[in-house]
Design a protein around this motif. Structure first.
Motif, PDB file in Angstrom:
ATOM      1  N   TYR A 138      -5.433 -14.200 -14.691  1.00 12.52           N
ATOM      2  CA  TYR A 138      -4.345 -15.086 -14.273  1.00 12.52           C
ATOM      3  C   TYR A 138      -3.280 -14.352 -13.467  1.00 12.52           C
ATOM      4  O   TYR A 138      -2.600 -14.947 -12.633  1.00 12.52           O
ATOM      5  N   SER A 139      -3.153 -13.059 -13.701  1.00 17.79           N
ATOM      6  CA  SER A 139      -2.194 -12.246 -12.962  1.00 17.79           C
ATOM      7  C   SER A 139      -2.601 -12.044 -11.510  1.00 17.79           C
ATOM      8  O   SER A 139      -1.796 -11.612 -10.689  1.00 17.79           O
ATOM      9  N   ASP A 169      -3.960 -12.710 -19.875  1.00 18.94           N
ATOM     10  CA  ASP A 169      -3.647 -14.015 -19.287  1.00 18.94           C
ATOM     11  C   ASP A 169      -2.435 -14.638 -19.965  1.00 18.94           C
ATOM     12  O   ASP A 169      -1.590 -15.267 -19.320  1.00 18.94           O
ATOM     13  N   SER A 192       0.859 -12.952 -18.886  1.00 21.48           N
ATOM     14  CA  SER A 192       1.104 -13.289 -17.481  1.00 21.48           C
ATOM     15  C   SER A 192       1.620 -14.720 -17.350  1.00 21.48           C
ATOM     16  O   SER A 192       2.564 -14.997 -16.599  1.00 21.48           O
ATOM     17  N   TYR A 193       1.029 -15.633 -18.106  1.00 21.51           N
ATOM     18  CA  TYR A 193       1.472 -17.027 -18.100  1.00 21.51           C
ATOM     19  C   TYR A 193       2.902 -17.142 -18.619  1.00 21.51           C
ATOM     20  O   TYR A 193       3.723 -17.890 -18.078  1.00 21.51           O
ATOM     21  N   CYS A 246       5.290 -15.025 -18.413  1.00 25.02           N
ATOM     22  CA  CYS A 246       6.247 -14.553 -17.408  1.00 25.02           C
ATOM     23  C   CYS A 246       6.310 -15.477 -16.199  1.00 25.02           C
ATOM     24  O   CYS A 246       7.397 -15.885 -15.769  1.00 25.02           O
ATOM     25  N   LYS A 247       5.148 -15.836 -15.658  1.00 26.24           N
ATOM     26  CA  LYS A 247       5.092 -16.586 -14.398  1.00 26.24           C
ATOM     27  C   LYS A 247       5.459 -18.055 -14.568  1.00 26.24           C
ATOM     28  O   LYS A 247       6.167 -18.631 -13.745  1.00 26.24           O
ATOM     29  N   HIS A 306      -0.663  -6.463 -16.703  1.00 23.92           N
ATOM     30  CA  HIS A 306      -0.777  -7.782 -16.074  1.00 23.92           C
ATOM     31  C   HIS A 306       0.565  -8.504 -15.967  1.00 23.92           C
ATOM     32  O   HIS A 306       0.643  -9.600 -15.396  1.00 23.92           O
ATOM     33  N   ILE A 307       1.615  -7.893 -16.481  1.00 22.03           N
ATOM     34  CA  ILE A 307       2.964  -8.350 -16.133  1.00 22.03           C
ATOM     35  C   ILE A 307       3.665  -7.300 -15.272  1.00 22.03           C
ATOM     36  O   ILE A 307       4.689  -7.589 -14.659  1.00 22.03           O
ATOM     37  N   TRP A 323       8.223  -4.563 -14.709  1.00 19.37           N
ATOM     38  CA  TRP A 323       8.818  -5.860 -15.082  1.00 19.37           C
ATOM     39  C   TRP A 323      10.136  -5.595 -15.819  1.00 19.37           C
ATOM     40  O   TRP A 323      10.204  -4.764 -16.731  1.00 19.37           O
TER      41      TRP A 323
END
Length: 253
Positions: free
Chosen positions: A63-64, A83, A86-87, A89-90, A183-184, A188
């Motif tokens: 997802y990233s 995933d 990442s979800y 954060c995004k 993945h973040i 960050w």
């Protein structure tokens, strides 16, 4: 053809210990009154053979947006956790992301049967996890956080990274957590906390319920419950500083 003897899969029902801890803590936190925005994400993987099963050498785009070469099909939990963070954060705009999972058997070697392992980009939160564990009984001990030395264990010629380390004797539990954090992004600006509970989540064949008390204690400052507020270590230093400042002011007056 010799039959394949499966000796390690029985008992893996306890591998859902991280999701169980999140579910239990989330239910209590909401019931007791939680003042901040709180999201619970369940990153679940099904270990079944089928036409869509992951195979060695597959390359997945997570997802990233980063690609992962599969060199260990048993390291599946970190894929869905990657995933999930990442979800968070995004899509959710989270400023604090905590993942908790039965991620590595190496956790028991690193921190033992009774202490979960914590890996985080924040010294404040690392200390808070240790203090919260001592207060509630869900003990925690820090892992080495050093992505500049350890993340190259996932180097891949075909993708952004592999999903399992090259050297299993080089801080396995730390590396597994770093896979998720990558993945973040290691730059960050928010707080990322990873808690590996593979060993303390069970005793023999029975679950211990580890993690519920730890999460409630850790985030107790955002609770309307006075007991949870009291046991939470976050913000304690600020209160001590205020008390010292008030005491000094009274002496001056």
């Amino acid at each position: 053809m010799l039959p394949l003897l499966m000796t390690t899969m029985p008992g893996m029902k306890r591998d859902c210990g991280g999701a169980a801890a999140v579910l239990g803590a989330f239910k209590v936190a909401v019931k007791q009154g939680f003042k901040d925005n709180l999201h619970a994400l369940f990153c679940l993987a099904e270990n079944s053979v089928g036409p869509n099963a992951t195979r060695p050498d597959d390359i997945h785009t997570l997802y990233s947006g980063k690609t992962v070469e599969i060199n260990n099909t048993d390291a599946e939990g970190r894929l869905v956790l990657a995933d999930g963070v990442s979800y968070a954060c995004k899509d959710l705009g989270a400023e604090i992301v905590l993942d908790i999972a039965t991620l590595t058997g190496a956790q028991g070697i690193a921190t033992g049967k009774y202490h979960a392992a914590v890996l985080t980009n924040s010294e404040e939160w690392e200390n808070a996890c240790v203090k919260a564990g001592r207060k509630c009984g869900d003990l925690v001990h820090p892992l080495v956080y050093c992505p500049e030395l350890h993340f190259n264990e996932f180097s891949s010629a075909m993708a952004d990274m592999k999903n399992s380390v090259a050297d299993r004797e080089n801080a396995q539990s730390s590396c597994a957590g770093l896979f998720i954090a990558s993945h973040i992004g290691f730059d960050w600006p928010g707080v990322w906390v990873h808690v590996d509970i593979a060993s303390p989540v069970h005793t023999g064949e029975r679950a211990t319920g580890y993690g519920v008390a730890l999460l409630l204690s850790l985030f107790g400052r955002a609770s309307e419950d006075p007991l949870l507020y009291t046991v939470s270590p976050l913000g304690e230093d600020d209160e001590e500083e205020n008390l010292q400042r008030d005491s000094k002011r009274r002496r001056l007056v």
